[in-house]
Design an enzyme around this catalytic site. Structure first.
Site, mmCIF file in Angstrom:
data_model
loop_
_atom_site.group_PDB
_atom_site.id
_atom_site.type_symbol
_atom_site.label_atom_id
_atom_site.label_comp_id
_atom_site.label_asym_id
_atom_site.label_seq_id
_atom_site.Cartn_x
_atom_site.Cartn_y
_atom_site.Cartn_z
ATOM 1 N N GLU A 148 -1.959 -5.266 -3.762
ATOM 2 C CA GLU A 148 -0.977 -4.539 -2.955
ATOM 3 C C GLU A 148 0.112 -5.480 -2.443
ATOM 4 O OE1 GLU A 148 -3.767 -0.897 -1.260
ATOM 5 O OE2 GLU A 148 -3.424 -2.662 0.001
ATOM 6 N N ASP A 178 0.828 -1.201 0.000
ATOM 7 C CA ASP A 178 0.000 0.000 0.000
ATOM 8 C C ASP A 178 0.866 1.257 0.000
ATOM 9 O OD1 ASP A 178 -2.601 1.478 0.496
ATOM 10 O OD2 ASP A 178 -1.534 1.982 2.337
#
Length: 246
Positions: A131, A60
């Site tokens: 992610e 992320d």
């Protein structure tokens, strides 16, 4: 550890999934354990530490950094508010899930019964796996490699955001507020204009129910009105003005 060594530690199911995922990603891992962990859901991992959850945390941040750096370099005349709005759209759950769908990554994510199946996983799970895969590529190949992987995926999403509703969001929000609260639309007042005709900047203030809000400059009237609307919404919500006039 050589590639053959770390590949031999994987089960047949893990190895099949990893090989399929490498094909979809267009990237061959030096250490396939990174990718195996990135596509393994906690429902089938021996422990949550061996699932993709920790990698998701790292991925992320890597995605956010890559998008921020690209926007910062590509749009040097944008202010923080504009950069933040586009970045938020590009790194959203929906955007990550769409990247996963575009790459067909559902077909290689390993999940337990009751969570989904290979090829059919919840959108939120797919976004998380994307992610995690970003983090796996970073750990395996480094920052420049992962940026090379990400940029062709995120640049079109930046362009889509800019070409879509981005330029009218603040004005639309302010109009909705004004109509609901006062039954009248906001007005935009031209305060000043400077510069030659081919590079003229405009200073505009938004006015709601005869109340004027802090004005803002823009390189055209459309941008100035957008920023003025953002200032008005911030003032209404007792927040910091995103586009000060100085």
């Amino acid at each position: 550890m050589t590639q053959s060594d770390n590949s031999s530690q994987l089960s047949e199911e893990q190895l099949r999934a990893v090989l399929a995922c490498e094909e979809l990603l267009g990237y061959r891992f030096k250490d396939r354990n990174f990718l195996s962990e990135a596509i393994t859901h906690a429902s089938v991992a021996n422990s949550r530490l061996l699932s993709y959850e920790r990698l998701e945390f790292l991925g992320d941040s890597i995605l956010g950094f890559t998008v921020c750096e690209y926007l910062f370099d590509t749009y040097p005349d944008w202010l923080e508010g504009e950069l933040t709005q586009v970045k938020s759209n590009v790194v959203s759950r929906e955007s990550c899930a769409q990247i996963g769908r575009d790459l067909q990554l559902e077909t290689c994510i390993i999940v337990g019964k009751g969570v989904g199946s290979r090829g059919r996983v919840p959108k939120s799970l797919l976004a998380n796996a994307v992610e995690s895969i970003i983090a796996a590529i970073y750990l395996d190949g480094g920052l420049e490699v992962v940026k090379g992987f990400l940029l062709p995926l995120i640049i079109p999403k930046v362009d889509e955001t800019i070409a879509g509703d981005f330029a009218t969001n603040y004005k639309a929000e302010l109009q909705q507020y004004a109509q609901k609260r006062y039954g009248v639309p906001p007005n935009y007042e031209l305060i000043d204009a400077r510069g030659p005709d081919h590079e003229k900047w405009f200073k505009i203030s938004a006015k709601v129910n005869k109340k004027s809000f802090p004005p803002s400059w823009g390189k055209n009237k459309k941008q100035a009105e957008q920023r003025a609307a953002a200032n008005a919404l911030a003032a209404i919500n007792n927040e910091e003005i995103p586009y000060p006039e100085d």
